[in-house]
Design a protein around this motif. Structure first.
Motif, PDB file in Angstrom:
ATOM      1  N   TRP A 122       0.837  -1.204   0.000  1.00 33.88           N
ATOM      2  CA  TRP A 122       0.000   0.000   0.000  1.00 33.88           C
ATOM      3  C   TRP A 122       0.869   1.250   0.000  1.00 33.88           C
ATOM      4  O   TRP A 122       1.920   1.291   0.617  1.00 33.88           O
ATOM      5  CB  TRP A 122      -0.929   0.033   1.227  1.00 33.88           C
ATOM      6  CG  TRP A 122      -1.929  -1.075   1.243  1.00 33.88           C
ATOM      7  CD1 TRP A 122      -1.856  -2.241   1.936  1.00 33.88           C
ATOM      8  CD2 TRP A 122      -3.156  -1.109   0.519  1.00 33.88           C
ATOM      9  NE1 TRP A 122      -2.954  -3.018   1.698  1.00 33.88           N
ATOM     10  CE2 TRP A 122      -3.780  -2.345   0.830  1.00 33.88           C
ATOM     11  CE3 TRP A 122      -3.796  -0.241  -0.361  1.00 33.88           C
ATOM     12  CZ2 TRP A 122      -5.012  -2.718   0.293  1.00 33.88           C
ATOM     13  CZ3 TRP A 122      -5.030  -0.612  -0.892  1.00 33.88           C
ATOM     14  CH2 TRP A 122      -5.619  -1.838  -0.570  1.00 33.88           C
ATOM     15  N   ASN A 123       0.388   2.256  -0.717  1.00 37.09           N
ATOM     16  CA  ASN A 123       0.947   3.598  -0.624  1.00 37.09           C
ATOM     17  C   ASN A 123       0.292   4.234   0.601  1.00 37.09           C
ATOM     18  O   ASN A 123      -0.890   4.627   0.551  1.00 37.09           O
ATOM     19  CB  ASN A 123       0.631   4.390  -1.896  1.00 37.09           C
ATOM     20  CG  ASN A 123       1.194   5.797  -1.857  1.00 37.09           C
ATOM     21  OD1 ASN A 123       1.198   6.460  -0.821  1.00 37.09           O
ATOM     22  ND2 ASN A 123       1.645   6.277  -3.000  1.00 37.09           N
ATOM     23  N   TYR A 124       1.036   4.296   1.701  1.00 38.95           N
ATOM     24  CA  TYR A 124       0.399   4.657   2.971  1.00 38.95           C
ATOM     25  C   TYR A 124      -0.075   6.107   3.020  1.00 38.95           C
ATOM     26  O   TYR A 124      -1.027   6.433   3.737  1.00 38.95           O
ATOM     27  CB  TYR A 124       1.342   4.338   4.137  1.00 38.95           C
ATOM     28  CG  TYR A 124       1.454   2.855   4.364  1.00 38.95           C
ATOM     29  CD1 TYR A 124       0.406   2.156   4.959  1.00 38.95           C
ATOM     30  CD2 TYR A 124       2.575   2.140   3.947  1.00 38.95           C
ATOM     31  CE1 TYR A 124       0.480   0.786   5.139  1.00 38.95           C
ATOM     32  CE2 TYR A 124       2.649   0.769   4.123  1.00 38.95           C
ATOM     33  CZ  TYR A 124       1.603   0.093   4.713  1.00 38.95           C
ATOM     34  OH  TYR A 124       1.663  -1.268   4.883  1.00 38.95           O
ATOM     35  N   LYS A 126      -1.519   7.677   0.487  1.00 43.40           N
ATOM     36  CA  LYS A 126      -2.846   7.638  -0.141  1.00 43.40           C
ATOM     37  C   LYS A 126      -3.832   6.838   0.708  1.00 43.40           C
ATOM     38  O   LYS A 126      -5.023   7.158   0.768  1.00 43.40           O
ATOM     39  CB  LYS A 126      -2.746   7.034  -1.536  1.00 43.40           C
ATOM     40  CG  LYS A 126      -2.091   7.953  -2.563  1.00 43.40           C
ATOM     41  CD  LYS A 126      -2.134   7.353  -3.955  1.00 43.40           C
ATOM     42  CE  LYS A 126      -1.522   8.316  -4.969  1.00 43.40           C
ATOM     43  NZ  LYS A 126      -1.531   7.747  -6.341  1.00 43.40           N
ATOM     44  N   LEU A 127      -3.317   5.786   1.345  1.00 43.58           N
ATOM     45  CA  LEU A 127      -4.183   4.956   2.180  1.00 43.58           C
ATOM     46  C   LEU A 127      -4.761   5.767   3.338  1.00 43.58           C
ATOM     47  O   LEU A 127      -5.960   5.682   3.644  1.00 43.58           O
ATOM     48  CB  LEU A 127      -3.386   3.763   2.711  1.00 43.58           C
ATOM     49  CG  LEU A 127      -4.168   2.688   3.465  1.00 43.58           C
ATOM     50  CD1 LEU A 127      -5.155   1.990   2.550  1.00 43.58           C
ATOM     51  CD2 LEU A 127      -3.207   1.660   4.067  1.00 43.58           C
ATOM     52  N   GLU A 130      -7.146   8.599   1.621  1.00 42.03           N
ATOM     53  CA  GLU A 130      -8.345   8.205   0.881  1.00 42.03           C
ATOM     54  C   GLU A 130      -8.960   6.896   1.355  1.00 42.03           C
ATOM     55  O   GLU A 130     -10.065   6.546   0.938  1.00 42.03           O
ATOM     56  CB  GLU A 130      -8.005   8.069  -0.607  1.00 42.03           C
ATOM     57  CG  GLU A 130      -7.386   9.324  -1.220  1.00 42.03           C
ATOM     58  CD  GLU A 130      -6.866   9.061  -2.629  1.00 42.03           C
ATOM     59  OE1 GLU A 130      -7.122   7.956  -3.160  1.00 42.03           O
ATOM     60  OE2 GLU A 130      -6.204   9.956  -3.183  1.00 42.03           O
ATOM     61  N   GLY A 131      -8.227   6.155   2.196  1.00 42.01           N
ATOM     62  CA  GLY A 131      -8.682   4.824   2.556  1.00 42.01           C
ATOM     63  C   GLY A 131      -8.287   3.818   1.484  1.00 42.01           C
ATOM     64  O   GLY A 131      -7.697   4.171   0.460  1.00 42.01           O
ATOM     65  N   PRO A 132      -8.621   2.546   1.667  1.00 44.32           N
ATOM     66  CA  PRO A 132      -8.257   1.526   0.686  1.00 44.32           C
ATOM     67  C   PRO A 132      -8.885   1.806  -0.680  1.00 44.32           C
ATOM     68  O   PRO A 132     -10.099   2.025  -0.784  1.00 44.32           O
ATOM     69  CB  PRO A 132      -8.833   0.231   1.291  1.00 44.32           C
ATOM     70  CG  PRO A 132      -8.992   0.523   2.747  1.00 44.32           C
ATOM     71  CD  PRO A 132      -9.315   1.985   2.830  1.00 44.32           C
ATOM     72  N   SER A 133      -8.037   1.840  -1.703  1.00 40.22           N
ATOM     73  CA  SER A 133      -8.516   2.077  -3.059  1.00 40.22           C
ATOM     74  C   SER A 133      -7.501   1.497  -4.037  1.00 40.22           C
ATOM     75  O   SER A 133      -6.366   1.190  -3.655  1.00 40.22           O
ATOM     76  CB  SER A 133      -8.691   3.567  -3.334  1.00 40.22           C
ATOM     77  OG  SER A 133      -7.429   4.218  -3.309  1.00 40.22           O
ATOM     78  N   ALA A 136      -4.323   3.434  -4.178  1.00 37.02           N
ATOM     79  CA  ALA A 136      -3.421   3.273  -3.034  1.00 37.02           C
ATOM     80  C   ALA A 136      -2.686   1.935  -3.068  1.00 37.02           C
ATOM     81  O   ALA A 136      -1.729   1.728  -2.336  1.00 37.02           O
ATOM     82  CB  ALA A 136      -4.191   3.411  -1.728  1.00 37.02           C
ATOM     83  N   LEU A 137      -3.140   1.022  -3.940  1.00 35.17           N
ATOM     84  CA  LEU A 137      -2.547  -0.308  -4.031  1.00 35.17           C
ATOM     85  C   LEU A 137      -1.195  -0.247  -4.756  1.00 35.17           C
ATOM     86  O   LEU A 137      -1.064   0.403  -5.781  1.00 35.17           O
ATOM     87  CB  LEU A 137      -3.491  -1.234  -4.801  1.00 35.17           C
ATOM     88  CG  LEU A 137      -3.253  -2.739  -4.684  1.00 35.17           C
ATOM     89  CD1 LEU A 137      -3.573  -3.241  -3.284  1.00 35.17           C
ATOM     90  CD2 LEU A 137      -4.122  -3.462  -5.721  1.00 35.17           C
ATOM     91  N   GLU A 181      -9.252  -6.202   1.163  1.00 34.46           N
ATOM     92  CA  GLU A 181      -9.483  -4.802   1.538  1.00 34.46           C
ATOM     93  C   GLU A 181     -10.357  -4.074   0.517  1.00 34.46           C
ATOM     94  O   GLU A 181     -11.048  -3.104   0.857  1.00 34.46           O
ATOM     95  CB  GLU A 181      -8.149  -4.055   1.675  1.00 34.46           C
ATOM     96  CG  GLU A 181      -7.239  -4.574   2.785  1.00 34.46           C
ATOM     97  CD  GLU A 181      -6.283  -5.651   2.295  1.00 34.46           C
ATOM     98  OE1 GLU A 181      -5.264  -5.896   2.967  1.00 34.46           O
ATOM     99  OE2 GLU A 181      -6.569  -6.270   1.245  1.00 34.46           O
TER     100      GLU A 181
END
Length: 361
Positions: A122-124, A126-127, A130-133, A136-137, A181
């Protein structure tokens, strides 16, 4: 001449791959650049119908390469296994280059390799924002290979912790990568497979679980059968190195390569080539890869600190460094070999003097 220090196989051998592709009229599996027969030809070398010469990338059993390529046409992954320096990574890279046209989807296995390096991360920033998306992966080489129908490579699989290894089980058996997720999954496209390498010196470090072993076909790459085969491997790799590094040195005489390979084979087997004298075996592997390194180092010594022609004195330090890994035990082994095997050989007097006169001796 490229300024890149080490080009990927698909770039370095682009002309060969293109010539093979143009002549390849056999059936290709989905998303393969070449047919299985053409991939084997690329690996072992040969002459095309138009007379074009394909250089051998693997010098050894053609049957082993056929088994490896056939495995990759099935739903089973390929494990290349053997001693260090038996060309496992080299074969893995060229297989991926010939099949997918891309050898760069690679994971280097270490004790610190985590699950996120195999599955996804995860790109923390962005995580958190924006939350899991999907944005962000962070995709891993395995995930990209699944999406694109390509070969992913995992180096030194047994150096990765057993719990991380087992994240491959679902990927290899179900051909899917769940992303809970995002309440979704990645399904592998045809052409996807995995080539892993492992060396038997790491046996017992992180053994593969029986469940994971069942997902692999294992091909054991042996040390070269004959001295002439090993000499040919060393010669070809050294010539390639010399060309890339643009060393101002003459090509090493075949005699010098033969002596290095002879030393390594005798110390590896514990007996002289004529079978008359038993020898103690050092702790190191003394692989073909290390023989290549010794000759390459000798070339550099001759080019920059000699007259450009490789001599025994240019090779001596490299030989000592390859053989003596344990400063106590291996030094005794090497000194005995030097006195009982090297010294009596009349044509090896220069090797004996060069090694004897090293400061560390």
């Amino acid at each position: 001449m490229s300024s890149i220090l080490r080009q990927h196989a698909e770039d370095l051998y682009a002309q060969e791959l293109e010539e093979i592709r143009k002549q390849d009229d056999e059936k290709k599996p989905t998303n393969w650049k070449l047919s299985p027969q053409a991939v084997v030809l690329y690996l072992v070398g040969g002459k095309l119908k138009n007379g074009f010469e394909v250089s051998p990338k693997y010098i050894g059993s053609k049957r082993l390469m056929e088994i490896a390529v056939a495995t990759l046409t099935t739903d089973r992954a390929l494990l290349l296994y053997g001693l260090p320096g038996t060309a496992k990574s080299w074969v893995s890279e060229h297989l991926a280059a010939a099949i997918s046209g891309d050898s760069t989807l690679i994971i280097q296995g270490t004790a610190g390799t985590g699950e996120e390096a195999v599955r996804y991360g995860w790109n923390y920033a962005k995580l958190l924002a924006e939350g899991p998306s999907e944005k962000a992966l962070v995709e891993t080489p395995v995930m990209r290979a699944m999406k694109d129908g390509k070969i992913a490579r995992i180096e030194e699989l047994t150096r990765i912790g057993a719990d991380v290894q087992d994240t491959l089980i679902t990927i290899l058996s179900e051909k899917t990568l769940p992303v809970p997720e995002l309440n979704t999954e990645i399904q592998a496209v045809k052409g996807f497979n995995i080539i892993a390498t492992a060396n038997n010196r790491d046996k017992g470090v992180n053994e593969l679980s029986s469940a994971l072993k069942r997902r692999f076909n294992t091909v054991i790459l042996p040390v070269p059968d004959s001295i002439d085969e090993e000499i040919d491997i060393v010669r070809r790799r050294v010539e390639s190195f010399e060309k890339v590094m643009e060393l101002p040195a003459e090509k090493p005489a075949l005699q010098e390569i033969r002596r290095i390979v002879t030393i390594f084979r005798e110390l590896r087997s514990g007996v002289t080539l004529d079978g008359k004298t038993k020898i103690k075996i050092p702790t190191g592997t003394l692989s073909t890869a290390e023989a290549i390194s010794v000759v390459n180092n000798g070339l550099a010594m001759a080019a920059y600190f000699g007259d450009g022609q490789i001599k025994a004195a240019d090779l001596a330090a490299g030989i000592l460094g390859a053989v003596v890994k344990d400063p106590v035990q291996d030094k005794i082994v090497w000194q005995e070999y030097l006195e009982t095997v090297v010294k009596p050989r009349d044509e090896w007097k220069d090797v004996y003097r060069a090694c004897r006169d090293l400061p560390s001796m």
